[in-house]
Structures are given as structure tokens and as C-alpha cells.
Motif scaffolding. Structure first.
Motif, PDB file in Angstrom:
ATOM      1  N   ASP A  88       0.818  -1.204   0.000  1.00  0.00           N
ATOM      2  CA  ASP A  88       0.000   0.000   0.000  1.00  0.00           C
ATOM      3  C   ASP A  88       0.858   1.264   0.000  1.00  0.00           C
ATOM      4  O   ASP A  88       0.388   2.337   0.345  1.00  0.00           O
ATOM      5  CB  ASP A  88      -0.976   0.002   1.180  1.00  0.00           C
ATOM      6  CG  ASP A  88      -0.278  -0.190   2.514  1.00  0.00           C
ATOM      7  OD1 ASP A  88       0.955  -0.325   2.526  1.00  0.00           O
ATOM      8  OD2 ASP A  88      -0.972  -0.203   3.539  1.00  0.00           O
ATOM      9  N   ALA A  89       2.113   1.134  -0.383  1.00  0.00           N
ATOM     10  CA  ALA A  89       2.983   2.294  -0.505  1.00  0.00           C
ATOM     11  C   ALA A  89       2.582   3.089  -1.742  1.00  0.00           C
ATOM     12  O   ALA A  89       1.931   2.578  -2.644  1.00  0.00           O
ATOM     13  CB  ALA A  89       4.438   1.857  -0.607  1.00  0.00           C
ATOM     14  N   SER A  90       2.958   4.338  -1.772  1.00  0.00           N
ATOM     15  CA  SER A  90       2.620   5.156  -2.936  1.00  0.00           C
ATOM     16  C   SER A  90       3.820   6.012  -3.317  1.00  0.00           C
ATOM     17  O   SER A  90       4.732   6.211  -2.518  1.00  0.00           O
ATOM     18  CB  SER A  90       1.406   6.043  -2.637  1.00  0.00           C
ATOM     19  OG  SER A  90       1.720   6.949  -1.597  1.00  0.00           O
ATOM     20  N   VAL A  91       3.796   6.476  -4.527  1.00  0.00           N
ATOM     21  CA  VAL A  91       4.828   7.377  -5.025  1.00  0.00           C
ATOM     22  C   VAL A  91       4.145   8.645  -5.511  1.00  0.00           C
ATOM     23  O   VAL A  91       2.933   8.682  -5.717  1.00  0.00           O
ATOM     24  CB  VAL A  91       5.630   6.741  -6.184  1.00  0.00           C
ATOM     25  CG1 VAL A  91       6.385   5.536  -5.707  1.00  0.00           C
ATOM     26  CG2 VAL A  91       4.739   6.383  -7.330  1.00  0.00           C
TER      27      VAL A  91
END
Length: 154
Positions: A88-91
Motif C-alpha cells: 500500500d505504498a505510494s509514489v
């Protein structure tokens, strides 16, 4: 001697099927070969052996195949080859409108019609609708069009 051929076909069919389900899932070719060997072995069993022996071979193959599939598809075994964690990481996505319409900033360079504007402590490349804006002029964000921040002098 035909019973030895039938037993070997069934044994190798079960081994190929077990390899497909348990050890190398997703290759499909090994499973198809194993299934084909099982079908040929059962067919030869009905052709060359007496009917009760062929029934026993068929039931054994069905039971062992079901056991192999059950063991291979248990959640504990499936977790070894399946991705169960959720990332669930984002950039930073440049397409997200992080400069809302109405945001004020000061032009650091002349906008002819593009240039650099300081919004708080962030420097951004912006464009105008065609007008020229001198450096140091206060500008306001009109919106974001095609990944470009569009501004106008205040």
C-alpha cells in the motif's frame, strides 16, 4: 507384462500431476502431460486388464489426483507461491492535482508564457494562457491542464 506398462503410465501421470500442482504451479504443460498419461493408463487398463482391476485403477487415480490437488491447493502450501502481502505504498504521481485552483504564488522568472513560480517553499514550472508576466509578480493557479499548472497574474 501389460500391467507393468499401465502401472508405469499411472505412476508417471501422478508424478507429473504432483509436480505441476505442488512444485511448479502455473506451467500447465507438465500438468497436461500428467493428465494425458493418466488417461492413457486408465484406457489401457480397461482394454488390457479385466474390468474389476480397471475399476480399481480408475478409482485409485481419481482418489490420488484429488489428494494431490487438495494438498497442493491448501492455503499453507499456496502461500509459498502466491503473493499474499498487499503493497500500500505510494509514489508521487505528477498527474494528481496538488496545486488547487486559487493557490497563490510569486513568479521567480518571467513567464513567457512558461516559467518558474514559487508556491510557499515549492518551485514549480508553470504556464500562462499566452500572456507575459514579469518576474516577481503574484500569480494565481487557474487549474491543471495536461499535466501543466496554468496560472494568471493577480
Amino acid at each position: 507384462m501389460p500391467w507393468l506398462t499401465i502401472v508405469m503410465l499411472l505412476l508417471f501421470g501422478l508424478l507429473f500431476l504432483a509436480a505441476e500442482v505442488i512444485f511448479i504451479p502455473g506451467t500447465t504443460i507438465v500438468g497436461i502431460v500428467g493428465f494425458g498419461l493418466l488417461v492413457v493408463g486408465v484406457w489401457l487398463g480397461y482394454r488390457d486388464l479385466d474390468t474389476p482391476m480397471a475399476h480399481i485403477a480408475l478409482l485409485s487415480v481419481v482418489a490420488l489426483t484429488g489428494l494431490i490437488v487438495y494438498i497442493g491447493l491448501r492455503p499453507r502450501n499456496l502461500a509459498k507461491v502466491a503473493l499474499l502481502d498487499v503493497n500500500d505504498a505510494s509514489v508521487y504521481d505528477a498527474r494528481r492535482p496538488d496545486m488547487l485552483p486559487g493557490t497563490l504564488g510569486r513568479s521567480l522568472s518571467a513567464l513567457r508564457p512558461s516559467g518558474t513560480v514559487l508556491f510557499g517553499e515549492e518551485r514549480r514550472e508553470v504556464v500562462t494562457r499566452g500572456e507575459f508576466v514579469a518576474a516577481g509578480t503574484e500569480v494565481q493557479v487557474l487549474g491543471i491542464e495536461q499535466n501543466r499548472i496554468v496560472v494568471a497574474p493577480v
